[in-house]
Design a protein around this motif. Structure first.
Motif, short mmCIF file in Angstrom:
data_model
loop_
_atom_site.label_atom_id
_atom_site.label_comp_id
_atom_site.label_asym_id
_atom_site.label_seq_id
_atom_site.Cartn_x
_atom_site.Cartn_y
_atom_site.Cartn_z
N SER A 57 0.83 -1.19 0.00
CA SER A 57 0.00 0.00 0.00
C SER A 57 0.87 1.25 0.00
CB SER A 57 -0.90 0.01 1.24
OG SER A 57 -1.41 1.29 1.49
N PRO A 58 0.56 2.24 -0.85
CA PRO A 58 1.38 3.45 -0.87
C PRO A 58 1.36 4.21 0.45
CG PRO A 58 -0.61 3.71 -2.21
CD PRO A 58 -0.51 2.26 -1.87
N THR A 59 0.24 4.14 1.16
CA THR A 59 0.20 4.81 2.47
C THR A 59 1.08 4.09 3.48
OG1 THR A 59 -1.81 3.56 3.05
CG2 THR A 59 -2.11 5.74 2.07
N HIS A 60 1.11 2.74 3.41
CA HIS A 60 2.00 1.99 4.29
C HIS A 60 3.45 2.27 3.94
CE1 HIS A 60 -1.27 -1.28 5.22
NE2 HIS A 60 -1.54 -0.08 5.73
N ALA A 61 3.74 2.40 2.64
CA ALA A 61 5.10 2.70 2.20
C ALA A 61 5.57 4.03 2.77
CB ALA A 61 5.16 2.71 0.68
N ALA A 62 4.72 5.05 2.69
CA ALA A 62 5.08 6.37 3.19
C ALA A 62 5.29 6.33 4.70
CB ALA A 62 4.00 7.37 2.82
N GLY A 63 4.40 5.62 5.42
CA GLY A 63 4.52 5.53 6.87
C GLY A 63 5.75 4.75 7.30
N LEU A 64 6.09 3.71 6.55
CA LEU A 64 7.27 2.91 6.86
C LEU A 64 8.55 3.71 6.67
CD1 LEU A 64 8.45 0.04 7.47
CD2 LEU A 64 8.43 -0.34 5.00
N LEU A 65 8.56 4.58 5.66
CA LEU A 65 9.78 5.29 5.31
C LEU A 65 10.04 6.51 6.18
CD1 LEU A 65 12.08 5.08 3.27
CD2 LEU A 65 10.76 6.53 1.72
N LEU A 66 9.00 7.16 6.71
CA LEU A 66 9.21 8.41 7.42
C LEU A 66 10.17 8.30 8.62
CD1 LEU A 66 8.75 11.39 7.76
CD2 LEU A 66 6.63 10.89 9.01
N PRO A 67 10.00 7.32 9.53
CA PRO A 67 10.97 7.22 10.63
C PRO A 67 12.39 7.02 10.14
CG PRO A 67 9.02 5.91 11.10
CD PRO A 67 8.91 6.32 9.67
N LEU A 68 12.54 6.28 9.04
CA LEU A 68 13.87 6.07 8.48
C LEU A 68 14.44 7.37 7.91
CD1 LEU A 68 13.16 2.67 6.77
CD2 LEU A 68 14.84 3.06 8.56
N LEU A 69 13.57 8.16 7.30
CA LEU A 69 14.03 9.46 6.79
C LEU A 69 14.53 10.34 7.93
CD1 LEU A 69 11.24 10.30 4.17
CD2 LEU A 69 13.62 9.73 3.70
N LEU A 70 13.85 10.28 9.06
CA LEU A 70 14.27 11.07 10.21
C LEU A 70 15.64 10.61 10.72
CD1 LEU A 70 10.84 11.29 12.05
CD2 LEU A 70 12.06 13.18 10.97
N VAL A 71 15.85 9.29 10.72
CA VAL A 71 17.17 8.76 11.11
C VAL A 71 18.24 9.21 10.11
CG1 VAL A 71 18.54 6.66 11.40
CG2 VAL A 71 16.22 6.77 12.33
N MET A 72 17.93 9.08 8.81
CA MET A 72 18.88 9.50 7.78
C MET A 72 19.14 11.00 7.85
SD MET A 72 18.00 7.15 4.45
CE MET A 72 16.27 6.77 4.68
#
Length: 247
Positions: free
Chosen positions: A44-59
């Protein structure tokens, strides 16, 4: 508990996270745009966005630490009001669209940004600072919908003709700001939750490797070839997402 994705889905997720990290490290900046659309081919694109956001914050922590002090701070402050506006609009639309609707929006955004990267003009004179607000507003919206804020910011910053290091550093700090702004609405919408957070935690090493790779690659690898390959991939993924949404 981790999400029950297929092996192919996990492969796309891992590659997308790595590609985003490479972009965050300053190599082929903006190609993290491909990450959510690529993941949305399998989940799901919404799941993809939610999964990636915490990782973006780490990066963002890694990237800001690497580039801090080199950014054009005045430009970052010019972006902040527009980033809030764009995220606000994205929050309203994100919560009202169906999964297929989000997939269609992602497909259109991906194709538009691929076309921009392929055809982007070179400005002959610096652009006025009055364009910072609309550029940041579009950045906030596209970043909220697909973590794809780089092209709108690039449209404004590239004609400002900053040195490469200043440009990369300003982008790194600006994207960190918009990702922090997005976190509250993502939690409110349920896209960042306990399950997605565990998956994000598992992928942190991939994010770190990606950022370090980007820092290493920017002075050693032919960026033009990488640029062309990713643009091609964006066109393929964009058309695929639109096909999925309309059929």
């Amino acid at each position: 508990m981790l999400p029950e994705y297929s092996p192919i889905a996990w492969l796309l997720i891992v590659f997308s996270v790595y590609l985003t990290g490479v972009s965050k490290g300053g190599f082929a900046g903006g190609f993290g745009t491909l990450s959510v659309p690529l993941m949305a081919l399998a989940i799901s694109p919404t799941h993809a966005a939610g999964l990636l956001l915490p990782l973006l914050l780490v990066m963002d922590v890694f990237a800001v630490k690497a580039w801090w002090g080199k950014q054009a701070t005045a430009e970052v402050w010019r972006f902040v009001p527009g980033l809030f506006v764009g995220v606000g609009v994205g929050t309203v639309l994100f919560g009202s669209l169906s999964e297929q609707g989000v997939r269609l929006v992602l497909g259109v955004i991906t194709l538009l940004f691929a076309a921009y990267m392929l055809l982007k003009p070179v400005a002959r004179k610096p652009i006025s600072t009055r364009w910072a607000l609309p550029a940041a507003s579009v950045c906030g919206f596209t970043s909220f919908m697909a973590h794809s804020g780089a092209p709108p910011i690039n449209v404004y910053l590239l004609p400002r003709k900053y040195p490469k290091k200043t440009f990369i550093a300003t982008c790194a700090v600006s994207f960190a700001v918009v990702n922090v702004i997005k976190l509250g609405p993502y939690i409110w919408l349920g896209e960042v939750n306990v399950t997605s957070a565990w998956a994000s935690l598992l992928l942190v090493p991939i994010a770190w490797i990606g950022v370090r790779s980007g820092l290493w690659l920017q002075s050693r690898v032919n960026e033009t070839l990488f640029f062309r390959l990713v643009i091609l991939a964006m066109f393929v993924v964009g058309f695929n997402l639109m096909w999925q949404a309309l059929t």
